[in-house]
Scaffold this motif. Sequence first.
Motif, short mmCIF file in Angstrom:
data_model
loop_
_atom_site.label_atom_id
_atom_site.label_comp_id
_atom_site.label_asym_id
_atom_site.label_seq_id
_atom_site.Cartn_x
_atom_site.Cartn_y
_atom_site.Cartn_z
N UNK B 147 63.38 71.06 32.31
CA UNK B 147 63.69 72.25 33.37
C UNK B 147 64.26 71.15 34.61
N UNK B 148 64.71 72.42 35.30
CA UNK B 148 64.78 72.44 37.12
C UNK B 148 63.89 70.75 37.65
N UNK B 149 64.74 69.56 38.48
CA UNK B 149 63.60 69.21 38.50
C UNK B 149 64.49 68.50 39.94
N UNK B 150 63.40 67.74 40.76
CA UNK B 150 63.86 67.05 42.14
C UNK B 150 62.49 65.91 42.11
N UNK B 152 63.28 64.59 45.53
CA UNK B 152 63.71 64.07 46.21
C UNK B 152 62.26 63.86 47.89
N UNK B 153 61.12 64.35 47.21
CA UNK B 153 60.34 64.89 48.15
C UNK B 153 59.05 63.65 48.20
N UNK B 154 59.25 62.42 48.18
CA UNK B 154 58.10 61.84 48.12
C UNK B 154 58.47 61.13 46.89
N UNK B 155 59.59 61.10 46.06
CA UNK B 155 59.60 60.83 45.11
C UNK B 155 58.47 61.33 43.73
N UNK B 156 57.58 62.44 44.01
CA UNK B 156 56.76 63.39 43.08
C UNK B 156 58.07 64.19 42.25
N UNK B 158 59.29 67.62 40.80
CA UNK B 158 58.63 68.73 41.07
C UNK B 158 59.21 69.30 39.70
N UNK B 161 62.55 73.08 40.86
CA UNK B 161 62.70 73.27 42.40
C UNK B 161 64.48 74.20 42.81
N UNK B 162 65.37 75.23 41.67
CA UNK B 162 66.33 76.07 42.47
C UNK B 162 66.02 76.53 40.80
N UNK B 164 64.85 77.16 36.28
CA UNK B 164 63.83 77.36 35.76
C UNK B 164 62.31 76.41 35.41
#
Lengths: 473, 174, 240
Positions: B147-150, B152-156, B158, B161-162, B164
């Motif tokens: 799945x779409x992931x990031x 970037x924020x806090x190294x967590x 998620x 991101x944009x 599914x």
Amino acid sequence: MPDRPTRIDLIRNIERALRDESLQRQMGKAMPASRKARADAAAELPEWESLRSAAAEIKDHVLANLESYLGQLESQVRALGGVVHWASDAAEARVIITDLARSRGVRRIVKSKSMTTEEIFLNPALESAGASVVETDLGEYVVQLAGERPSHLIAPVVHKPTGEISDLFVKKLGVPRYERPEDLARVAREVLRAEFLAAEMGITGVNFAIAETGTLVIVENEGNARLTTARPRIHVAVMGIEKVLPRLADLSVFLRILARSGTGQRSSVYVSLLTGRRRVGETDGPEELHLVILDNGRRRLLADPDLRGALRCIRCGACQNECPVYQHAGGHAYGSVYAGPIGAVLTPAYEGLEQARDLPFASTLCRACADVCPVKIDLPGMLVELRARAVRTGLAPRRDRMLVGAWTFFTRSPARFVLAGSLGRLAQRLLARGGKIERLPYPLSGWTAHRTAPLLASRPFRKRWKPPQEGPQ
Amino acid sequence: MNREALFIERAGQVGVTVIAVGTLDEAVERAVELCRERRVQRAALWDAPEMAPIRAGLRAEGVEILDPRGSFETLAHAEIGITGADWGVAETGTIVLASGPGQPQAASLLPPLHLAVLRADRIVPDLATLLELCGPLPSALVFITGPSRSADIGLVPVLGAHGPTAVTVLLVAG
Amino acid sequence: MKPVALFVTCLVDQLYPHVGEAAVRVLERAGCTVAFPEEQTCCGQAAFNNGFQEEARVLARRFLDVFAHAPAIVAPSGSCADMVREWYPRLFRDTPALGDLARSIASRTYELSEYLVRVLGTTDLGARFPATVTYHPSCHGLRGLGLREEPLGLLRAVRDLRLVELPDAEQCCGFGGFFSIKFAALSGAMLSAKLDTIEASGAEVVTATDVSCLMHISGGLSRRGSRVRAMHLAEILAGS
């Protein structure tokens, strides 16, 4: 604005970074985690070293035949209905892209992460041309809201603690204060989804361009590059001349090393192979495709045998993650688009050694970068070479000349070396307190700012040495 | 480990749910079940022969099927995007989607859930093999690995991101 | 008896002569006859790393002359050995005759632990050292010469020595020659991280193959008032 007239004050920037506790905490957490992810991912592949060699060889082959592969790429892209633009420098690239936006009445632009467009200072130029530009990579979006620049090749906002992002969203987006990264990401997703739907132009970088097929390859995790290229009517892709690869088959080596080196993933989430514009019967993809191929100092680098290898770089960020100097300094201290070991080579090469004279010196030459670089760039060798150029062109500071001058004077012969010891021991009597030296005068004061200085031995080794007895015992 | 097992393992490691089914009929059942569980009201489906039974199954459930040739805005309202997958890559747990008429990228990108139907005999061992086999390139050939992931924020990390938040693969025995 | 020429290095010569003496004892214990060519001074690394290649070349020339006929050159320093091996051939790449000599000398130059383990095939030198010890792999030995197991193998063979792991061992200590003065605060921050891991390891002694890193580390330990001592590997191997 785009051209940098002043010298990058790296030493002061680093000192400021060292005092920034939140930056130190953030980097102290992020960099070791990234290093471990890369090491684990590399260790999983027994063929890792041969992949690195293969990647380096392909890149060198491309660099040796660059114009011919670029020509092939141009004709393939054209045959697919794309338009190819050549930009010799940042200013030309800005003109090409802003003209495209203006002539087509573009008001809203979305962008996916691209270091090359950072390099040409594109966003302000487009805004002056009357278009809004929104960065859509989550990290880049935060950087844009904060009015900053990315501090890392693939983790642009690695320097910023979550709390600051929470505050930023409240201030800039007028949303309630969210603490959790997933909530912040959701807010950004909603804002940006609307931007995608409204945008007329999408601007992206290019990770690899395949000469054989005219394919542009974009690698990402979020899906924003897919949205940027699938939805807007116009796609503008910006690539440095060194991004071309000969054949589609070459891609597998690079995709394997890029994801593993950058994030430790086996593959990035999305790899888009875009070959030409929207075709008959299709409902997404751009109706207009423009490829901007940028030189901006690269051909000069290509002609420089000692530094040419830097053009192998695939912007994975591994050298940054691995570099202890980068970890403590943070990306912004390097004062330019590219930070860390590769930045310490590229910035002097692109922007001039005079402005960036301190950058090549900001390394202990520990070689951690060279060990991990997936395309085997000899970063320490290049740093050493740039240092030599700085010295040759009179850019070395007085202190360096003093220190090295004294050092080489006294090591030029054994007699002088012994004399140096004797002089040193005299000085030491004045400096030592209780068998320790805690303060040294300039130019050595930097040493004792952080450490006790060692004492010279009462007699050097050479005076204590007794050759073994010759002959039978 | 055979290709199929490796694909299932590696896709699972990047957060893809792989449901192995024996037949296309079974795939239809599972797709319908999934939509029922998720209370899906609108689905974006690719126009492809193997999608026809799924489309019929969902229609019978009262799910609104959005025209894959419709606008981005319309497809953005789907709660699930159902697509085929041209290839699977075992080493990375990747599915490969070629876009074309009636087979827009939007379906695998806009809805929060992406369901892909992959035939087990389309799984290749690695990327190098895929690039040899994939033939003339479509306007967009997309490799999807999870799945779409990031982070970037806090190294967590998620998800969603944009694109599914979840990707499910219906793996139909060859 | 294997004849070796000792390149004692400038820092050992003036600051840590007992390390040079320990290296000699260790080599002799391993069956070598040690010569000390007294015309030697410094390998030139300090100048070279700082960009002063002309100055470095003068010192390198001296090294090539002094050690031209040495069968094997052993230095109690990974960094200096690496200077000779990695950079001398590049330093003289435009002068063919010297380039050949540089390559030949490079192929005969070794760091001490490297020479003991890789060339002589020795790990047990009969040493005894009753202490808890941790090992910091100096960058140029580690990544330049590829020394990973060699120093550790030697330490494991020392009687009564308890070897404890150094967390994040492969991180640079922040010395870097003149870097430590030029980028003093940054070098200090890197040092501080290294000292934290050294103290966390529970060791009484931290050892390494280079007095340069150890000078930096022991200076930091002393400034901190730490009880941990820094000792060169040769000193431990010479213990009995």
